[in-house]
Design a protein around this motif. Structure first.
Motif, short mmCIF file in Angstrom:
data_model
loop_
_atom_site.label_atom_id
_atom_site.label_comp_id
_atom_site.label_asym_id
_atom_site.label_seq_id
_atom_site.Cartn_x
_atom_site.Cartn_y
_atom_site.Cartn_z
N LEU A 29 0.81 -0.99 0.16
CA LEU A 29 -0.04 0.12 0.04
C LEU A 29 0.78 1.08 0.06
O LEU A 29 0.66 2.07 -0.72
N LEU A 30 1.80 1.05 0.74
CA LEU A 30 2.92 2.26 0.93
C LEU A 30 3.50 2.53 -0.42
O LEU A 30 3.59 3.53 -0.99
N TRP A 31 3.90 1.51 -1.29
CA TRP A 31 4.36 1.77 -2.59
C TRP A 31 3.46 2.26 -3.51
O TRP A 31 3.67 3.23 -4.08
N LEU A 32 2.34 1.94 -3.22
CA LEU A 32 1.18 2.64 -4.21
C LEU A 32 0.98 4.09 -3.69
O LEU A 32 1.09 5.07 -4.67
N LEU A 33 1.07 4.73 -2.36
CA LEU A 33 0.93 5.89 -2.01
C LEU A 33 2.26 6.72 -2.36
O LEU A 33 2.21 7.73 -2.84
N GLY A 34 3.39 5.97 -2.22
CA GLY A 34 4.58 6.54 -2.40
C GLY A 34 4.77 7.25 -3.86
O GLY A 34 5.34 8.18 -3.97
N ARG A 35 4.09 6.54 -4.87
CA ARG A 35 4.10 7.06 -6.01
C ARG A 35 3.57 8.16 -6.17
O ARG A 35 3.99 9.40 -6.75
N ALA A 36 2.28 8.36 -5.60
CA ALA A 36 1.34 9.60 -5.79
C ALA A 36 2.00 10.49 -4.59
O ALA A 36 2.24 11.52 -5.11
N VAL A 37 2.13 10.32 -3.57
CA VAL A 37 2.37 11.26 -2.39
C VAL A 37 3.57 10.69 -1.44
O VAL A 37 3.26 9.98 -0.47
N PRO A 38 4.71 11.12 -1.67
CA PRO A 38 5.84 10.28 -1.14
C PRO A 38 5.90 10.62 0.31
O PRO A 38 6.14 9.88 1.46
N THR A 39 5.39 11.81 0.63
CA THR A 39 5.38 12.20 2.17
C THR A 39 4.24 11.49 2.90
O THR A 39 4.43 11.07 4.09
N LEU A 40 3.21 11.42 2.35
CA LEU A 40 2.24 10.69 3.01
C LEU A 40 2.62 9.24 3.04
O LEU A 40 2.33 8.53 4.44
N ALA A 41 3.34 8.67 2.32
CA ALA A 41 3.81 7.38 2.48
C ALA A 41 4.72 7.26 3.64
O ALA A 41 4.63 6.46 4.41
#
Lengths: 654, 302
Positions: free
Chosen positions: B131-143
Motif C-alpha cells: 500500500l505504501l508503494w502505491l501511495l509513495g508513487r503519488a504522495v511520497p510524504t504521505l507514504a
C-alpha cells in the motif's frame, strides 16, 4: 587542508550562566580517526552538534566552524546531509520508518535520488554491514545492537566523507558495542571516511583512535596520540584517568609519570595549555609512544617490567616461597590480601567461610524453566542459584542468555513453568504485591527512564515514597544516601545517566528494600559515576541490604561483587568469588586479567596489577565513614563541572 | 507470510500493481453486477483461496463469523423487502414474502460473504508496504507518514509494557485493587510513555533532519520489481476484467431481480462470461497451486 576546522569556538545555551564551550579549537584531517572524550557533561555533545547545521542547538555562538574550507553554515543543507553523517546515542529514536530496507533508503529518498541509484546504494550498504539476513524485517524485531548498526548503515548509504558519532554505544551491551566500534573502524580504514567519535567506553575505543582529544568543562584540555593524552591526564591526575584502558592506566600509574610535579586539578591545566606543552617535550614524547594501549601492548609492557625485576623487589618483602614468575605474582597477591586485612581490617573476598554463623539464604531457586511463548524456546533451562543475606551477587553472561529473564523471575514479574523459587520463604510469582512489599523485594529496571512520571526529581521521589516518608525523614535519608540532593529541582530527563540511575536507586530505597535486584545498572555510566554508585551500594549493604545484579560489565562485577556467576544456555555454569572466578575464565573476564594472564596470575582488577608491580594503590573503602568522606570530596568536584558544563545539554539522555 | 519466505511464483510475490488490479477488479465486478453465477463463483473462489492460505483458521472464520452474517442478510431481506411478483406466503404482519426478494437476499448474502473473504485474503497477501508503494508513487510524504505511524504503534506499546513492569518491580501502583487506583496507575503509565515519546520524537526529528529530510523533493524507494511475470499477470487481469465489463455494457448479458428474476442474454454469451469470470476469480489460487507443485518438484532437485 583539514576537512573540518573549529577555530576558537565558544557556545552558550540561552540563559545558561556559563558557556558550554570555551574557546575550542580542533582540526580534523581527512581520513583521521579522532576520539573525543571527557566526563559526561563536559560539552562533547554540544561540540559535535556544531558540526552539522540542522543539529546546532539554539544559543550564542562565537568563533568559526569550517568544512572543507567553507564556513559550515554556508554549505547547502542537502550537501551537508550527504557529506556529514551523524549517529546519535539512542538507537531506537533515530529510526524513522518501520522496515529495515525503508530505513536504509530514507536519506536517499530525502535527497530525491532516482529509484535505480537508491536500489544500488541500499544493496551496497546491506552487504557491507551484513544486513542481508534482516533486510526485510520490521525494525521493532531488531536487537539494540542491530538497530544502532542500521542507523550507521543508513547514514553510510549517503556516502558521507565525515562520520560524527555521539556516544553511539552507550546503550549497547559490550559485545554489541565492540561489534559496532569494529564496524566504525572498518569504515575508517577501508573506506577512508573521517571519523569523530565520542565514547565513555575508552577501554574499547582508545585502541582504535589515532588521535585523542580530551575535554573538561567546555575546554579542550589535552590532544594528541593516545599515549600523549594518557601522560597528560596522569600528570594532571585527572579523574578521567580512571576511565583509560587498563594497560594505559596500569603503565601510567606504575611508571608514575608526572606524579611528582603536582599540577593542581581542574581548569588550571587547560588554562596553561599544559597538556600541549607537556607533550612537545622530546623525552616525554618517547615515553608516550611506549605507553601500552591495547591488551597486546599491555602484555608486552608487563613482560618487560617483570624482566626488569619490578615484581621481585616487592616479593622480597613478602616472603621467599616463590620459585618462578607466575607464583611470584600469586605470592604477592596473597600477601597483598593479608596486608590489607592487617592494616585496615578489610576482609578480602577469597576468605569465603566467614567466621561465626553464615548468613541465612534469602533467595533459593531450584531448577527453574521458563519460556515467554507457549510454542517458543526455553529461555531458562534449569536455573538454580542461592543468595545469602548481605551478599552482592552478580550474574554475568552474553546476550540472550536469559539474564534479564532470570531477574524478572526472581522479582515475581515472570513465573517459571517448572521449578521451585523461594525468596525469604515465599514464592514471589504467587505472592500478592502487599506480601512482596512486606518482604522488601524490589527490582530496578534496565531503563530507569520508565520510572519517571513527574516534572522534577523531587516530585518523582515523593510519589514513590510510602505515606509519611516525607515527615519522618525517610525521604531525606534516601536522598542523602544516593547523593541526589543537588538535582532535586531538575527534570529527570535533563540529568545525566549516572544521576538518573541514582534517582532510580533512591526510588527503590523508598520502597524499603531488603533484597534489591538490579538489571545492568552501570550501562551508560562513566567510570567515575560507576565508582560512586558502587560506594553507595557498599554502604547500603553494610546496613543489611542483599543485592543481586545482572550485568555485562565484568570490570564492575570483578571489583565490587562478593560472588559472581556465569549464565549460559539458560543455567548457571560457574560461580565463585570474583577473584578466583574471573582469573579462571580466559575470555569472559576483565581486561586486567587478560593482560596479566600467565604473567601476574590471579590479578583481576587494574589495581591488582598496579599493586603487583609496586605502584601506588587506592585502598578499597573500608567502612561507611571512609566511603562517605571519599564521596563528598569527589562530589564537590563533579558538582562544579556539572554546573558549568551541562546546563540543558539535552543530548545526554540514556 | 513474511516477504522473504513467499515462493517466487506465488500471487503474493507479484508486483503491487497486478495485486491491486486483481482485488479492485473482483470486488468491483462482484458488487456492481450481482450476477448470481458470478456471485457464487466469486464466493467459492475467495473461500477456496482463503482456506488454501490459512487452512483451519480460515475455516473457523467462515463458519463462526461469515456464515452467520450471510444467513442473517439472506433472511432479513425477504422479511423487509416485499417487491417482486411471485408471492410465496404472507407474514404475520400481513406483508408478502416473495421469491424475488428471497433470491435477492441470497445474492446479497453471497456478495457480502465474497467481498469479506476477498478482504480477508487481501490482508494476508498485500502487506502494508505494498500500500505504501502505491501511495509513495503519488504522495511520497504521505507514504512516509504512514510508515512512521506503523513503527510507532508497536514502539509505544512495547514501552508501555516496560513501564508497567518497571513500576510493578518497585511496588508502585497495583497495590490497591480498586478501580480508581487502577485508573490512576494507567494514567501514570500513559504519562511516562508520553514524556518518553516526546523525548524520543526529538531524537527522530534530529535524525530525519540530519539525513536531509525537508531539504527538497523526495523520492520513494521500493523493493518491488515489475517482472515479466507481473506484466503478463497484469495484462491477463486487465483483459479479463474488460471482457466482463463489455458483456454487461453492451447488454449481451443482463441481470434483473425485480419485478421478476431474469437472466438476459444468449446462452453462449452467458457461458463465455462464466468462463472468463471463473478464470479471473481463480487466478491467484491457480497461480499459488501451480507454484506449489513446481516448487515441490524443484525442491527435490536442490
Amino acid at each position: 587542508m583539514a576537512l573540518v576546522e573549529v577555530e576558537d569556538l565558544s557556545f552558550a545555551y540561552p540563559g545558561a550562566a556559563a558557556p558550554a564551550l570555551k574557546h575550542v579549537s580542533l582540526s580534523l584531517e581527512r581520513g583521521a580517526f579522532v576520539l573525543l572524550c571527557g566526563r559526561s557533561g563536559c560539552g562533547k555533545t554540544t561540540l559535535l552538534r556544531q558540526l552539522k547545521t540542522p543539529l546546532v542547538p539554539a544559543g550564542h555562538i562565537r568563533g568559526h566552524v569550517r568544512y572543507d574550507g567553507r564556513t559550515l553554515s554556508e554549505v547547502d543543507l542537502r550537501e551537508q546531509a550527504a557529506r556529514i553523517g551523524f549517529v546519535m546515542q539512542n538507537p531506537e529514536s533515530q529510526l524513522v520508518t518501520d522496515t529495515v530496507y525503508h530505513e536504509l533508503a530514507f536519506g536517499l529518498e530525502s535527497l530525491g535520488m532516482p529509484q535505480q541509484e537508491i536500489r544500488l546504494r541500499v544493496a551496497e550498504m546491506a552487504s557491507f554491514f551484513g544486513i542481508g539476513e534482516w533486510f526485510h524485517k520490521k525494525v521493532t524485531e531488531l536487537s539494540g545492537g542491530q538497530k544502532q548498526l542500521l542507523n550507521l548503515a543508513s547514514v553510510m548509504a549517503l556516502q558521507p566523507e565525515l562520520l560524527v558519532l555521539d556516544e553511539p554505544t552507550s546503550q549497547l551491551d559490550p559485545i554489541a558495542a565492540s561489534e559496532f566500534l569494529a564496524m566504525v573502524k572498518k569504515i575508517n580504514t577501508e573506506l577512508g571516511v573521517t571519523v569523530l567519535l565520542t565514547e565513555h567506553r575508552l577501554e574499547e575505543a582508545m585502541p582504535l583512535a589515532e588521535h585523542v582529544v580530551v575535554m573538561d568543562a567546555g575546554r579542550v584540555i589535552a590532544a594528541g596520540v593516545p599515549g600523549e593524552v594518557g601522560l597528560a591526564l596522569a600528570a594532571a591526575s585527572h579523574p578521567l584517568l580512571a576511565a583509560l584502558p587498563t594497560p594505559m592506566r596500569v603503565a601510567l600509574t606504575v611508571e608514575g609519570v608526572g606524579a611528582d610535579d603536582t599540577i593542581p586539578e581542574g581548569d588550571s591545566i587547560a588554562s596553561k595549555a599544559g597538556a600541549k606543552a607537556f607533550c612537545t617535550d622530546g623525552k616525554i614524547r618517547e615515553t608516550a609512544s611506549n605507553t601500552p594501549v591495547t591488551i597486546r601492548e599491555g602484555r608486552r609492557w608487563l613482560a618487560r617490567q617483570l624482566e626488569g625485576g619490578r615484581l621481585k623487589e616487592r616479593d622480597d618483602v613478602a616472603g621467599s616461597s616463590a620459585d618462578g614468575t607466575v607464583s611470584h605474582g600469586e605470592g604477592f597477591l596473597a600477601n597483598r590480601a593479608a596486608a590489607l586485612t592487617n592494616e585496615t581490617g578489610f576482609l578480602s573476598d577469597e576468605t569465603a567461610p566467614l567466621p561465626g554463623n553464615t548468613p541465612p539464604v534469602v533467595i533459593s531457586a531450584r531448577d527453574l524453566w521458563f519460556r515467554y511463548d507457549r510454542n517458543g524456546e526455553d529461555v531458562l533451562r534449569g536455573l538454580s542459584l542461592e543468595v545469602r543475606a548481605g551478599e552482592f551477587f552478580c550474574v554475568v553472561g552474553g546476550n540472550g542468555t536469559g539474564k534479564s529473564t532470570a531477574l524478572g523471575i526472581l522479582s515475581g514479574l515472570l513465573r517459571p513453568y517448572r521449578g521451585k523459587l523461594r525468596v525469604a520463604g515465599i514464592d514471589p510469582s504467587r505472592a500478592s504485591r502487599a506480601a512482596l512489599a512486606e518482604l522488601g523485594l524490589v527490582a530496578l529496571p534496565q531503563d530507569q527512564q520508565t520510572l519517571f512520571v513527574h516534572n522534577t526529581v523531587l516530585e518523582d521521589l515523593a510519589a514513590a515514597a510510602p505515606p509519611g516518608a516525607a515527615e519522618d525523614g525517610r525521604l531525606a535519608r534516601a536522598i542523602e544516601q544516593t547523593e541526589t540532593g543537588h538535582i532535586l529541582s531538575q527534570h529527570p530527563y535533563d540529568i545525566s545517566c549516572g544521576e538518573q540511575q541514582r534517582v532510580a536507586l533512591a526510588m527503590a530505597l523508598l520502597a524499603e528494600p531488603r533484597i534489591l535486584l538490579l538489571d545492568e545498572p552501570t550501562k551508560g555510566m562513566d567510570a567515575f559515576y560507576k565508582r560512586r554508585f558502587a560506594d553507595i551500594l557498599t554502604r547500603l549493604r553494610e546496613q543489611g541490604l542483599t543485592v543481586v545484579m545482572v550485568s555485562h560489565d565484568v570490570e564492575f562485577c570483578a571489583e565490587h561483587a562478593t560472588r559472581c556467576a556465569l549464565l549460559f544456555d539458560g543455567g548457571i555454569v560457574a560461580e565463585g568469588a570474583p577473584r578466583p572466578f574471573f582469573s579462571h575464565n580466559s575470555f569472559y573476564t576483565t581486561a586486567a586479567n587478560r593482560m596479566g594472564r600467565g604473567l601476574v596470575e590471579g590479578a583481576v582488577t587494574a589495581d591488582d596489577l598496579i599493586a603487583a608491580l609496586g605502584g601506588p594503590v587506592q585502598l578499597p573503602p573500608t567502612g561507611a565513614a571512609t566511603a562517605g568522606s571519599m564521596a563528598t570530596t569527589q562530589d564537590t568536584a563533579t558538582r562544579d563541572s556539572v554546573a558549568q558544563g551541562r546546563t540543558r545539554a539535552g543530548g545526554s539522555s540514556c | 507470510m513474511s516477504q522473504e519466505n513467499r515462493p517466487p511464483g506465488s500471487f503474493e510475490a507479484l508486483h503491487p500493481v497486478p495485486g491491486f488490479a486483481f482485488f479492485g477488479l473482483v470486488v468491483l465486478l462482484t458488487v456492481l453486477y450481482m450476477h448470481p453465477v458470478m456471485l457464487g463463483v466469486s464466493f467459492c473462489c475467495a473461500a477456496a483461496w482463503a482456506l488454501y492460505l490459512r487452512r483451519g483458521r480460515a475455516l473457523r472464520f467462515i463458519l463462526t463469523l461469515l456464515l452467520p452474517v450471510m444467513l442473517l442478510a439472506a433472511v432479513l431481506n425477504p422479511a423487509f423487502n416485499h417487491r417482486g411478483v411471485t408471492i410465496l406466503f404472507y407474514l404475520f404482519t400481513g406483508n408478502p414474502v416473495t421469491a424475488e426478494s428471497l433470491y435477492y437476499g441470497v445474492a446479497g448474502a453471497l456478495m457480502i460473504g465474497a467481498v469479506l473473504l476477498w478482504f480477508y485474503c487481501y490482508n494476508l497477501v498485500m502487506p502494508s508496504d505494498k500500500l505504501l508503494w502505491l501511495l509513495g508513487r503519488a504522495v511520497p510524504t504521505l507514504a512516509l507518514v504512514l510508515s512512521m505511524a506503523l513503527r510507532l504503534v508497536p514502539h509505544y506499546t512495547a514501552q508501555a509494557k516496560r513501564v508497567a513492569a518497571a513500576r510493578a518491580g518497585l511496588g508502585l501502583g497495583r497495590t490497591a485493587a480498586s478501580v480508581v487506583a487502577r485508573a490512576r496507575e494507567g494514567l501514570s503509565i500513559l504519562s511516562v510513555v508520553t514524556t518518553w515519546a516526546l523525548e524520543s520524537a526529538v531524537g527522530t526529528a534530529d535524525s530525519m533532519a540530519s539525513r536531509g529530510f525537508g531539504t527538497g523533493r523526495r523520492t520513494a524507494y521500493s523493493t518491488y520489481h515489475m517482472t515479466r511475470r507481473s506484466w503478463l499477470a497484469l495484462a491477463f487481469l486487465v483483459l479479463a476484467g474488460a471482457a466482463c465489463v463489455v458483456f454487461f455494457a453492451t447488454g449481451a448479458v443482463s441481470v434483473a431481480y425485480f419485478p421478476r428474476f431474469e437472466l438476459g442474454g444468449a446462452p453462449l454469451a452467458q457461458a463465455a462470461l462464466c468462463v472468463i469470470w471463473c478464470a479471473l476469480c481463480a487466478f491467484p489460487l491457480v497461480l499459488d497451486l501451480a507454484e506449489e507443485v513446481s516448487w515441490r518438484s524443484s525442491r527435490l532437485r536442490i
